[in-house]
Design an enzyme around this catalytic site. Structure first.
Site, PDB file in Angstrom:
ATOM      1  N   LYS A 188       0.867  -1.183   0.000  1.00 22.80           N
ATOM      2  CA  LYS A 188       0.000   0.000   0.000  1.00 22.80           C
ATOM      3  C   LYS A 188       0.897   1.224   0.000  1.00 22.80           C
ATOM      4  O   LYS A 188       2.050   1.169   0.432  1.00 22.80           O
ATOM      5  CB  LYS A 188      -0.890   0.024   1.258  1.00 22.80           C
ATOM      6  N   ASP A 205      -6.873   4.128  -4.623  1.00 21.05           N
ATOM      7  CA  ASP A 205      -7.523   4.007  -3.310  1.00 21.05           C
ATOM      8  C   ASP A 205      -8.127   5.389  -3.036  1.00 21.05           C
ATOM      9  O   ASP A 205      -8.402   6.143  -3.991  1.00 21.05           O
ATOM     10  CB  ASP A 205      -6.523   3.559  -2.232  1.00 21.05           C
TER      11      ASP A 205
END
Ligand code: NAD
Length: 418
Positions: A109, A149
């Site tokens: 991430k 995201d």
């Protein structure tokens, strides 16, 4: 964020591994610690020249959690409360999620602590390309593959791909997923997370023996995940009666016109002010009298203070980490069924995988094929989670983790520790 999100994520994980006898099954391998230590975390300064000539200094992050099962994979979040602990937690959940739905990726991430929506378009491009520049040697279609995201989308993926191409002097389409269709993106990727949420809800409703047509739903967050979930729920005959975003909430007990609301939200930048709907306090959304509740905003939205007010019988975690451990306990005591994030929102990374496969073959699927394959993966994973929960008399989250942990532990052991 003020809480240590990664410490909380690990706490939950250890609670499950304690019951799984990993030390007995993998003697001497210190498996629980091994599985919760990220391979690599980087934190760096990003200085952005604003349009007015001033310099904005931000922190950037990329956590490559684990690649035992395949290349690192995970989205990029641009948000004012992002910190390293949050990015680690999100990367860890990606690692669990790709294992649960059994696609050949690891977990990663990234993020930047920044009020991204407040930047101009040119500033956004400069910041995103600067972020990609720092990581240019880390990213690659067989190494580490970002995706959208919170506050990022196909536009940012195109900028990252362009930066990589400028530096390396060649195309590599699989460097990012969730990119524009014109640059090798997959049909169905943009709506994939929401579509996957609804496939998971359909499976859960079947197990719980309630019919979706005529059921009601409330959705927290009306971005990529929330708005697509609303659309597919409405298509399945569910009345979406309340939605919220960071600016407020609206309700209409007769059911909101989702197509019109999506148009309104994309023009106005918020769901508030939608004609004909009643405005109400954003934080009261969880108490709405509905059958299905979908948190699709940020972490820790459902906590010990509001879990008790939840009336829905099914909570579908569109967001990552929306339910604290205390809240999960309260919901379980109340007999609520919670579809855990690592299952519920796995549709996004699943279609990212399909995009990567299409890029490798330079052969592109129809939207129908994407949806059909996505349904297959979501149904298979959902049924496996329900079966595991039955076998161990545990909640769906524990069941999902058990399946994921079995897979990542097997891969870690097979790979060896040297
Ligand atoms: P997004 O930026 O498109 O949308 C986020 C939405 O949440 C916005 O509508 C925002 O206004 C709203 N929001 C923020 N704070 C809120 C609050 N306190 N109350 C109500 N609404 C609030 O982001 P997204 O891509 O839709 O991601 C949402 C969640 O889903 C995140 O947890 C993300 O990690 C997760 N997720 C996203 C994807 C994806 O493919 N985009 C995949 C899997 C999981």
């Amino acid at each position: 964020m003020s809480v240590d999100a990664f410490a909380l994520a690990k706490q939950r994980f250890f609670r499950y591994t304690e019951k799984m006898d990993l030390d007995g099954r993998y003697p001497g391998q210190n498996m629980p610690e091994h599985l919760t230590e990220p391979d690599r975390s980087v934190e760096f300064r990003l200085s952005l020249k604003r349009d007015d000539g001033s310099i904005l200094v931000c922190r950037g992050y990329r956590v490559q959690f684990n690649d035992d099962r395949g290349p690192y994979k995970g989205g990029i979040r641009f948000h004012p409360v992002v910190d390293l602990s949050e990015v680690k937690a999100l990367a860890f959940w990606m690692y669990m999620k790709t294992a649960l739905v059994d696609i050949p990726f690891g977990g990663a991430k990234g993020g930047v602590t920044v009020d991204y929506p407040a930047l101009s378009l040119a500033e956004k491009e400069r910041l995103t390309k600067r972020y990609a520049m720092v990581l240019v040697d880390e990213l690659g279609s067989e190494r580490d593959i970002p995706a959208p995201d919170v506050n990022t989308s196909a536009r940012e993926m195109a900028w990252i791909m362009d930066t990589w191409r400028m530096i390396h002097g060649r195309y590599q389409r699989g460097i990012v997923t969730g990119k524009p269709i014109d640059m090798g993106g997959s049909l169905g990727r943009e709506a994939a997370t929401g579509r996957g949420v609804v496939f998971a809800i359909e499976e859960a409703a079947q197990q719980m023996e309630f019919a979706l047509p005529g059921a009601t739903a409330a959705i927290q967050g009306f971005g990529n995940v929330g708005s697509a979930t609303a659309r597919f729920l409405a298509e399945a005959g569910v009345r979406v009666t309340a939605v919220s975003d960071s600016q407020g909430a609206i309700r209409d007990p007769r059911g909101l016109d989702i197509a019109a609301l999506r148009r309104h939200a994309s023009e106005a930048g918020t769901v508030t002010g939608f004609p004909g709907a009643e405005p109400f306090a954003r934080d009261d959304l969880f108490a709405e009298p509905v059958d299905i509740l979908v948190p699709a905003a940020l972490e820790h939205a459902i906590d010990a203070d509001n879990a008790d007010r939840i009336q829905a019988r099914l909570v579908a975690e569109g967001a990552n980490g929306p339910t604290t451990m205390e809240a999960a306990h309260i919901l379980q005591e109340k007999g609520k069924v919670v579809i855990p994030d690592i299952l519920c929102n796995a549709g996004g990374v699943t279609v990212s995988y399909f995009e990567w496969v299409q890029n490798r073959q330079e052969f592109y699927w129809t939207a129908e094929k994407v949806d059909e394959e996505l349904r297959r993966v979501m149904v298979r994973a959902s049924r496996a989670v329900f079966a595991e929960a039955g076998k161990h008399a545990c909640c769906l989250r524990e069941a999902a983790y058990r399946i994921a942990i079995d897979r990542v532990a097997a891969a870690a052991s097979a790979r060896g520790v040297q």
